[in-house]
Design a protein around this motif. Structure first.
Motif, PDB file in Angstrom:
ATOM      1  N   LEU A 105       0.854  -1.187   0.000  1.00  0.00           N
ATOM      2  CA  LEU A 105       0.000   0.000   0.000  1.00  0.00           C
ATOM      3  C   LEU A 105       0.889   1.237   0.000  1.00  0.00           C
ATOM      4  O   LEU A 105       1.055   1.924   1.009  1.00  0.00           O
ATOM      5  N   TRP A 106       1.452   1.520  -1.165  1.00  0.00           N
ATOM      6  CA  TRP A 106       2.375   2.633  -1.333  1.00  0.00           C
ATOM      7  C   TRP A 106       1.593   3.884  -1.744  1.00  0.00           C
ATOM      8  O   TRP A 106       0.385   3.953  -1.548  1.00  0.00           O
ATOM      9  N   THR A 124       9.080   1.226  -3.646  1.00  0.00           N
ATOM     10  CA  THR A 124       7.759   1.264  -3.027  1.00  0.00           C
ATOM     11  C   THR A 124       7.725   0.528  -1.694  1.00  0.00           C
ATOM     12  O   THR A 124       6.833   0.784  -0.876  1.00  0.00           O
ATOM     13  N   ASN A 125       8.653  -0.380  -1.464  1.00  0.00           N
ATOM     14  CA  ASN A 125       8.731  -1.065  -0.177  1.00  0.00           C
ATOM     15  C   ASN A 125       9.264  -0.153   0.923  1.00  0.00           C
ATOM     16  O   ASN A 125       9.260  -0.537   2.099  1.00  0.00           O
ATOM     17  N   ASN A 342       9.987  -4.419  -4.882  1.00  0.00           N
ATOM     18  CA  ASN A 342       9.722  -3.024  -5.263  1.00  0.00           C
ATOM     19  C   ASN A 342       9.556  -2.893  -6.769  1.00  0.00           C
ATOM     20  O   ASN A 342       9.363  -3.888  -7.465  1.00  0.00           O
ATOM     21  N   HIS A 343       9.637  -1.663  -7.271  1.00  0.00           N
ATOM     22  CA  HIS A 343       9.452  -1.396  -8.698  1.00  0.00           C
ATOM     23  C   HIS A 343      10.747  -0.940  -9.365  1.00  0.00           C
ATOM     24  O   HIS A 343      10.713  -0.348 -10.437  1.00  0.00           O
ATOM     25  N   ALA A 344      11.877  -1.219  -8.734  1.00  0.00           N
ATOM     26  CA  ALA A 344      13.140  -0.668  -9.240  1.00  0.00           C
ATOM     27  C   ALA A 344      14.248  -1.709  -9.289  1.00  0.00           C
ATOM     28  O   ALA A 344      15.403  -1.432  -8.998  1.00  0.00           O
ATOM     29  N   GLU A 345      13.893  -2.938  -9.694  1.00  0.00           N
ATOM     30  CA  GLU A 345      14.907  -3.981  -9.800  1.00  0.00           C
ATOM     31  C   GLU A 345      15.725  -3.818 -11.078  1.00  0.00           C
ATOM     32  O   GLU A 345      15.261  -3.228 -12.069  1.00  0.00           O
TER      33      GLU A 345
END
Length: 406
Positions: A105-106, A124-125, A342-345
């Motif tokens: 829930l970002w 986002t984590n 997250n969204h940045a791997e």
């Protein structure tokens, strides 16, 4: 609808701590914080949300820790009660398509168009707004009031959390996307930077062969690492699973085996006996993934990592007791946390979200974790599910799910 709810209050918590030691089933009887309830059907909490019909709701170790009241009070500030359990999931969106929901829930699910600095970076984590916006406090679906969770026939999800699934991915594989993403995030950041996966010349120890330890091992092989892996498992069936996923060596802790001696033999480490307490290890693994979160497993992870090595915390730790931090200082260890996904791997030079990569690797047959779903229960058999999860040595349980009709 029927659902399994967690409602933490001080009286319920105290009663559960007292009675749970005598009879664990009292922890989910309704006398403590967990209960089986008849609740209203979910409604979308805000614009951009929709209802997802649950196919499988996974039973995670963190859920069981909450039920048994082992979770640190730290996390009570980042949750809201009562909530419906269940962040591992797969189901169908309102248009009928099969989906898996990333439960974070970002900023976007909370209604913010201006992202916090962490979310703007794709981290986002690490969102700093877990208690703000259009939702009650909570880090995840399944740990916040108002969204529901997958331990019920239906729950709410924001459009930014919905990942549609190709037909090639089975329902069981879909359910494993979330725990696989946890292991994948740990592996992709193993050497302290995004995309810094374990090198082929590094030695790796994975402490724990439950679902997260096995998913971490699966992720390591799925991204192409050929690092030598030792898996530390509790039960023979877990050892078999670790070998199936590519562990070169498996050590069974307990059962009369001297795990420290076995590990020292494999890694050419030296064992030293202090005046009292556990042995000291000189040498050990280059990288250690701690995938349990217990005090003893954390203590082992620190002791079994070589000087200058790195310990990655994948299991959720609590208030540690009996953990000797001396090895961190004496061996100049780096201790690194790996929190979900997250969204940045970064993988092979390409930037993507962990769920995107997990679905891609699953769809391409680089990994198949469907066999890890070993136990299925209708929701009304929740008591049996919790009992079976606490005696894995007898049941052979790897991943249990609540099974809702298609």
């Amino acid at each position: 609808m029927k659902a399994i709810q967690f409602n933490a209050t001080i009286p319920r918590y105290i009663l559960g701590r007292l009675l749970g030691k005598l009879a664990p089933a009292l922890l989910w009887s309704g006398l403590s914080c967990t209960s089986y309830q008849d609740l209203p059907d979910p409604t979308p909490p805000a614009e951009g949300w929709q209802i997802v019909r649950t196919r499988y709701g996974g039973i995670c170790g963190t859920d069981l820790s909450a039920i048994h009241l082992h979770t640190s009070p730290y996390f009570s500030t980042l949750a809201s009660f009562p909530y419906i359990f269940g962040h591992e999931n797969t189901g169908r969106a309102q248009d009928g398509e099969r989906v898996v929901i990333e439960p974070h829930l970002w900023c976007k699910p909370r209604g913010f168009s201006d992202l916090c600095p962490a979310c703007a970076r794709g981290e986002t984590n690490r969102c700093q707004r877990a208690t703000e916006g259009q939702l009650a406090p909570g880090l995840l679906i399944g740990a916040t009031r108002g969204t529901g969770g997958s331990w019920s026939p239906a729950f709410s999800a924001h459009e930014s959390q919905i990942y549609r699934l190709p037909d090639s991915i089975s329902d069981e594989e879909a359910l494993m996307v979330e725990p696989f993403a946890v292991g994948l995030h740990a592996v992709l950041n193993a050497n302290g930077a995004s995309g810094a996966i374990p090198r082929d010349d590094q030695s790796v120890l994975i402490v724990g062969a439950g679902s997260i330890g096995l998913c971490t091992l699966a992720a390591l092989r799925a991204v192409g690492s050929k690092a030598a892996v030792v898996s530390l498992a509790r039960h023979p069936f877990q050892a078999d699973a670790a070998r199936r996923l590519g562990a070169e060596h498996v050590i069974l802790s307990g059962r009369g085996q001297d795990a420290y001696a076995a590990f020292a033999s494999l890694t050419n480490a030296r064992l030293l006996k202090p005046l009292i307490g556990k042995r000291v290890v000189l040498g050990g693994a280059d990288l250690t993934f701690e995938c349990v979160g217990s005090d003893s497993s954390l203590d082992d992870a620190l002791r079994l990592t070589r000087s200058g090595g790195r310990v990655i915390l994948v299991g959720v730790p609590g208030i540690a007791q009996g953990v000797d931090w001396s090895a961190i200082f004496a061996q100049e260890l780096t201790v690194q946390a790996s929190n979900t996904y997250n969204h940045a791997e970064l993988l092979h030079g390409q930037r993507a979200g962990t769920f995107d990569l997990a679905i891609e690797l699953t769809a391409s047959s680089a990994v198949d974790l469907s066999w890890m779903v070993t136990h299925r229960y209708p929701l009304e058999q929740y008591g049996q599910a919790f009992k079976d999860a606490s005696r894995r040595n007898q049941t052979g349980l790897i991943k249990a799910v609540f099974d809702f009709p298609k």
